[in-house]
Design an enzyme around this catalytic site. Structure first.
Site, short mmCIF file in Angstrom:
data_model
loop_
_atom_site.label_atom_id
_atom_site.label_comp_id
_atom_site.label_asym_id
_atom_site.label_seq_id
_atom_site.Cartn_x
_atom_site.Cartn_y
_atom_site.Cartn_z
CB CYS A 83 -3.56 -29.97 -65.21
SG CYS A 83 -5.31 -30.57 -65.61
CG HIS A 175 -4.78 -29.51 -61.30
ND1 HIS A 175 -4.20 -28.39 -61.17
CD2 HIS A 175 -5.29 -29.76 -61.82
CE1 HIS A 175 -4.22 -28.42 -62.81
NE2 HIS A 175 -5.72 -28.58 -63.00
CD GLU A 177 -1.44 -27.31 -58.69
OE1 GLU A 177 -0.70 -28.15 -58.60
OE2 GLU A 177 -2.52 -26.75 -59.85
N1 GLN Z 1 -9.04 -28.95 -69.79
C1 GLN Z 1 -7.34 -28.51 -69.73
C2 GLN Z 1 -6.96 -27.93 -71.31
O1 GLN Z 1 -7.00 -29.59 -71.98
C3 GLN Z 1 -6.62 -28.50 -68.74
C4 GLN Z 1 -7.16 -28.05 -67.31
C5 GLN Z 1 -6.59 -28.33 -66.41
O2 GLN Z 1 -4.88 -27.31 -66.21
N2 GLN Z 1 -7.24 -28.32 -65.35
O3 GLN Z 1 -5.52 -27.39 -71.91
#
Ligand code: GLN
Length: 197
Positions: A83, A175, A177
């Site tokens: 992410c 995610h 994890e």
């Molecule tokens: N929205 C976050 C970003 O742009 C990422 C979200 C996440 O890591 N769960 O950095």
């Protein structure tokens, strides 16, 4: 067989560090939290967790970690960004002037799924992990808007890549994890262990 257990680093400047650490241990790795260049030198692989990419990019500079991470990963250190970690690793971010480490030849779009799946769990088909679908947990997730020719798309959702790999560098928009399914962590530990020998 690797000579010693894999030491997986988890970047611990911000984000869901503990969840990754526990999941990596379940996959058989030893875990070292990475906040310093000295700690970075001691790891055989690096995971950058979910969090807030604009903050983490600044913190990496603050801790003097940006160049050392880029150097080690370009040198072959197995890397996985989840992410926010995938945003940090991307070549660039669509429609935004955001600094990135440029480790993965992709353009990502931040917070791309909009309100419907702003935070949701959806079943993903990931043939590399077997026939059983994987629970994809998305939290204000990015998607892959463009992937270069060297990038393998291992899973897509809604027509966009959400799990990619380019050699030693892996990115997931979701995610693993935060689930009890250890298959993506197993995949990463296996890939990193293979790189050790
Ligand atoms: N929205 C976050 C970003 O742009 C990422 C979200 C996440 O890591 N769960 O950095």
């Amino acid at each position: 067989m690797a000579a010693r257990p894999l030491v997986a680093g988890v970047l611990a400047v911000q984000g869901d560090v503990e969840e990754h650490a526990r999941a990596l241990e379940r996959s058989g790795a030893r875990v070292r939290l990475v906040k310093t260049v000295a700690a970075l030198r001691e790891v055989d692989a690096l995971v950058v967790p979910g969090g807030e990419s604009t903050t983490v990019i600044k913190l990496l500079d603050w801790f003097g970690l940006t160049e050392p991470i880029v150097e080690r990963v370009r040198d072959g250190l197995p890397f996985w960004g989840t992410c926010m970690g995938m945003i940090v690793a991307a070549h660039d971010v669509a429609d935004m002037e955001q600094k990135t480490l440029d480790l993965l030849d992709v353009t990502v779009r931040r917070n791309a799924f909009g309100r419907q799946v702003a935070s949701a769990e959806v079943p993903l088909d990931i043939p590399a992990l077997g026939a059983e679908q994987f629970p994809g947990v998305f939290i204000r997730a990015p998607w892959i808007e463009r992937a270069g020719p060297a990038v393998e798309v291992l899973a897509s959702y809604g027509g966009h890549g959400v799990f990619v790999r380019q050699g030693n560098v892996m990115g997931t928009a979701f995610h693993p994890e935060l689930t009890a399914d250890g298959r993506v962590h197993d995949y990463f530990v296996k890939m990193a262990t293979a790189a050790q020998s």
